[in-house]
Design a protein around this motif. Structure first.
Motif, PDB file in Angstrom:
ATOM      1  N   ASP A  90      69.629 139.059  60.721  1.00 48.37           N
ATOM      2  CA  ASP A  90      69.671 137.530  60.822  1.00 48.37           C
ATOM      3  C   ASP A  90      71.270 137.064  60.638  1.00 48.37           C
ATOM      4  OD1 ASP A  90      69.100 134.983  60.774  1.00 48.37           O
ATOM      5  OD2 ASP A  90      67.952 135.108  58.950  1.00 48.37           O
ATOM      6  N   THR A  91      71.877 137.346  61.610  1.00 45.97           N
ATOM      7  CA  THR A  91      73.450 136.868  61.346  1.00 45.97           C
ATOM      8  C   THR A  91      73.863 135.909  62.561  1.00 45.97           C
ATOM      9  OG1 THR A  91      74.273 138.461  62.933  1.00 45.97           O
ATOM     10  CG2 THR A  91      73.921 139.163  60.524  1.00 45.97           C
ATOM     11  N   ASP A  92      74.930 134.896  61.960  1.00 49.64           N
ATOM     12  CA  ASP A  92      74.942 133.776  62.944  1.00 49.64           C
ATOM     13  C   ASP A  92      75.595 134.438  64.417  1.00 49.64           C
ATOM     14  OD1 ASP A  92      74.004 131.871  61.426  1.00 49.64           O
ATOM     15  OD2 ASP A  92      75.651 131.424  60.614  1.00 49.64           O
ATOM     16  N   GLY A  93      76.284 135.297  64.062  1.00 49.60           N
ATOM     17  CA  GLY A  93      77.195 136.194  65.017  1.00 49.60           C
ATOM     18  C   GLY A  93      76.141 136.536  66.062  1.00 49.60           C
ATOM     19  N   TYR A  94      75.294 137.091  65.812  1.00 50.54           N
ATOM     20  CA  TYR A  94      74.158 137.863  66.492  1.00 50.54           C
ATOM     21  C   TYR A  94      73.239 136.518  67.408  1.00 50.54           C
ATOM     22  CZ  TYR A  94      74.804 142.791  65.101  1.00 50.54           C
ATOM     23  OH  TYR A  94      74.997 143.953  64.688  1.00 50.54           O
ATOM     24  N   VAL A  95      72.943 135.645  66.736  1.00 47.33           N
ATOM     25  CA  VAL A  95      72.302 134.368  67.309  1.00 47.33           C
ATOM     26  C   VAL A  95      73.149 133.802  68.209  1.00 47.33           C
ATOM     27  CG1 VAL A  95      71.092 132.254  66.986  1.00 47.33           C
ATOM     28  CG2 VAL A  95      71.143 133.990  65.200  1.00 47.33           C
ATOM     29  N   LEU A  96      74.577 133.401  68.215  1.00 44.06           N
ATOM     30  CA  LEU A  96      75.394 132.860  68.870  1.00 44.06           C
ATOM     31  C   LEU A  96      75.686 133.897  69.979  1.00 44.06           C
ATOM     32  CD1 LEU A  96      77.826 131.201  66.767  1.00 44.06           C
ATOM     33  CD2 LEU A  96      76.021 130.094  68.103  1.00 44.06           C
ATOM     34  N   GLY A  97      75.655 135.295  69.623  1.00 40.76           N
ATOM     35  CA  GLY A  97      75.948 136.238  70.846  1.00 40.76           C
ATOM     36  C   GLY A  97      75.012 136.178  71.863  1.00 40.76           C
ATOM     37  N   ALA A  98      73.794 136.263  71.105  1.00 41.08           N
ATOM     38  CA  ALA A  98      72.730 136.515  72.154  1.00 41.08           C
ATOM     39  C   ALA A  98      72.395 135.240  73.057  1.00 41.08           C
ATOM     40  CB  ALA A  98      71.203 136.536  71.431  1.00 41.08           C
ATOM     41  N   ILE A  99      72.622 134.001  72.514  1.00 41.24           N
ATOM     42  CA  ILE A  99      72.608 132.782  73.218  1.00 41.24           C
ATOM     43  C   ILE A  99      73.456 132.638  74.424  1.00 41.24           C
ATOM     44  CG2 ILE A  99      72.795 130.134  73.108  1.00 41.24           C
ATOM     45  CD1 ILE A  99      71.524 130.365  70.307  1.00 41.24           C
ATOM     46  N   GLU A 100      74.910 132.871  74.028  1.00 43.75           N
ATOM     47  CA  GLU A 100      75.935 132.930  74.986  1.00 43.75           C
ATOM     48  C   GLU A 100      75.819 133.798  75.652  1.00 43.75           C
ATOM     49  OE1 GLU A 100      79.296 133.709  72.361  1.00 43.75           O
ATOM     50  OE2 GLU A 100      79.562 131.391  71.841  1.00 43.75           O
ATOM     51  N   ALA A 101      75.032 135.126  75.621  1.00 40.10           N
ATOM     52  CA  ALA A 101      75.012 136.262  76.668  1.00 40.10           C
ATOM     53  C   ALA A 101      73.703 135.711  77.606  1.00 40.10           C
ATOM     54  CB  ALA A 101      74.517 137.486  75.980  1.00 40.10           C
ATOM     55  N   GLY A 102      73.085 134.633  77.238  1.00 41.57           N
ATOM     56  CA  GLY A 102      71.813 134.389  78.186  1.00 41.57           C
ATOM     57  C   GLY A 102      70.511 134.620  77.999  1.00 41.57           C
ATOM     58  N   ALA A 103      70.244 135.081  76.401  1.00 43.72           N
ATOM     59  CA  ALA A 103      68.916 135.144  75.958  1.00 43.72           C
ATOM     60  C   ALA A 103      68.167 134.194  75.948  1.00 43.72           C
ATOM     61  CB  ALA A 103      68.944 135.970  74.799  1.00 43.72           C
ATOM     62  N   ALA A 104      66.793 134.127  76.087  1.00 39.61           N
ATOM     63  CA  ALA A 104      65.989 133.100  76.186  1.00 39.61           C
ATOM     64  C   ALA A 104      65.571 132.651  74.848  1.00 39.61           C
ATOM     65  CB  ALA A 104      64.842 133.022  77.288  1.00 39.61           C
ATOM     66  N   GLY A 105      65.468 133.851  73.863  1.00 39.38           N
ATOM     67  CA  GLY A 105      64.946 134.016  72.743  1.00 39.38           C
ATOM     68  C   GLY A 105      65.618 134.785  71.709  1.00 39.38           C
ATOM     69  N   PHE A 106      65.586 134.533  70.618  1.00 40.84           N
ATOM     70  CA  PHE A 106      66.033 135.381  69.266  1.00 40.84           C
ATOM     71  C   PHE A 106      65.143 135.284  68.346  1.00 40.84           C
ATOM     72  CE2 PHE A 106      68.342 136.476  65.558  1.00 40.84           C
ATOM     73  CZ  PHE A 106      69.338 137.246  65.866  1.00 40.84           C
ATOM     74  N   LEU A 107      64.523 136.397  67.917  1.00 35.61           N
ATOM     75  CA  LEU A 107      63.366 136.765  66.940  1.00 35.61           C
ATOM     76  C   LEU A 107      63.680 137.936  66.058  1.00 35.61           C
ATOM     77  CD1 LEU A 107      60.257 136.683  69.324  1.00 35.61           C
ATOM     78  CD2 LEU A 107      61.376 134.602  67.707  1.00 35.61           C
ATOM     79  N   LEU A 108      63.167 137.513  64.678  1.00 33.91           N
ATOM     80  CA  LEU A 108      63.558 138.738  63.656  1.00 33.91           C
ATOM     81  C   LEU A 108      62.414 139.467  63.639  1.00 33.91           C
ATOM     82  CD1 LEU A 108      64.849 136.411  60.856  1.00 33.91           C
ATOM     83  CD2 LEU A 108      66.298 137.664  62.377  1.00 33.91           C
ATOM     84  N   LYS A 109      62.586 140.880  63.405  1.00 32.51           N
ATOM     85  CA  LYS A 109      61.471 141.722  63.396  1.00 32.51           C
ATOM     86  C   LYS A 109      60.338 141.650  62.287  1.00 32.51           C
ATOM     87  CE  LYS A 109      63.906 145.794  65.843  1.00 32.51           C
ATOM     88  NZ  LYS A 109      64.552 146.782  65.384  1.00 32.51           N
ATOM     89  N   SER A 110      60.566 140.560  61.365  1.00 31.78           N
ATOM     90  CA  SER A 110      59.710 140.130  60.526  1.00 31.78           C
ATOM     91  C   SER A 110      58.717 139.141  61.118  1.00 31.78           C
ATOM     92  CB  SER A 110      60.684 139.559  59.269  1.00 31.78           C
ATOM     93  OG  SER A 110      61.085 138.483  59.392  1.00 31.78           O
ATOM     94  N   THR A 111      58.830 138.690  62.422  1.00 32.56           N
ATOM     95  CA  THR A 111      58.317 137.623  62.933  1.00 32.56           C
ATOM     96  C   THR A 111      56.691 138.128  62.862  1.00 32.56           C
ATOM     97  OG1 THR A 111      59.780 136.750  64.326  1.00 32.56           O
ATOM     98  CG2 THR A 111      57.639 136.297  65.090  1.00 32.56           C
ATOM     99  N   PRO A 112      55.871 137.187  62.666  1.00 33.00           N
ATOM    100  CA  PRO A 112      54.390 137.855  62.578  1.00 33.00           C
ATOM    101  C   PRO A 112      53.774 138.009  63.894  1.00 33.00           C
ATOM    102  CG  PRO A 112      54.433 136.062  61.188  1.00 33.00           C
ATOM    103  CD  PRO A 112      55.801 136.070  61.813  1.00 33.00           C
ATOM    104  N   PRO A 113      53.068 139.320  64.153  1.00 37.80           N
ATOM    105  CA  PRO A 113      52.555 139.535  65.618  1.00 37.80           C
ATOM    106  C   PRO A 113      51.898 138.136  66.397  1.00 37.80           C
ATOM    107  CG  PRO A 113      51.662 141.154  63.922  1.00 37.80           C
ATOM    108  CD  PRO A 113      52.479 139.870  63.223  1.00 37.80           C
ATOM    109  N   ALA A 114      51.364 137.455  65.759  1.00 40.35           N
ATOM    110  CA  ALA A 114      50.825 136.240  66.549  1.00 40.35           C
ATOM    111  C   ALA A 114      51.891 135.211  67.040  1.00 40.35           C
ATOM    112  CB  ALA A 114      49.759 135.492  65.803  1.00 40.35           C
TER     113      ALA A 114
END
Length: 153
Positions: A90-114
């Protein structure tokens, strides 16, 4: 009445136990199917061309190509599927990198299955998703007029 076409999902993570568990959860949904799994970004790139999917779940840290560079290449090559980064980090660099790369989402592996299932459906419908923690920091940075991760003015 015709049957609903399931959302085709691909899983890319170098942890086989995680992908196996995700595949079980996703395959149990009537409106989803796991089309393929990959353990690294290079394999995901090849598979995305040979067997396009609707949504690709990509880990950030993988051997060879990481998830952000894989996303960048998928988007540049016009891949059909929308990318959701799924990570422990959960780092800002990864979030921004993902958004800049074109990802439509950024989720943590701790996200509940539902919530993960809802996020896949949301991204498939054309919207974007970001886990609450990173969203809170991004909004706070926007309110301050600073880039996320930058020191306050």
């Amino acid at each position: 009445m015709s049957a609903q076409v399931p959302v085709r999902v691909a899983l890319t993570d170098d942890e086989p136990l995680l992908t196996a568990g995700l595949a079980m959860i996703l395959s149990a949904q009537e409106d989803m199917e796991v089309a393929w799994q990959a353990a690294d970004g290079a394999t995901a790139l090849r598979r995305a061309v040979s067997d396009p999917v609707d949504v690709l779940l990509l880990d950030v840290q993988m051997p060879g190509l990481d998830g952000i560079e894989t996303t960048r290449r998928l988007v540049a090559e016009g891949a059909q599927g929308r990318v959701v980064i799924l990570t422990t980090f959960d780092t800002d660099g990864y979030v921004l990198g993902a958004i800049e790369a074109g990802a439509a989402g950024f989720l943590l592996k701790s996200t509940p299955p539902a919530d993960l299932l809802d996020a896949i459906r949301t991204v498939h419908a054309g919207d974007s998703v970001i886990s609450p923690g990173p969203t809170r920091r991004l909004l706070a940075a926007v309110r301050r007029g600073a880039a996320p991760g930058a020191p306050p003015p």
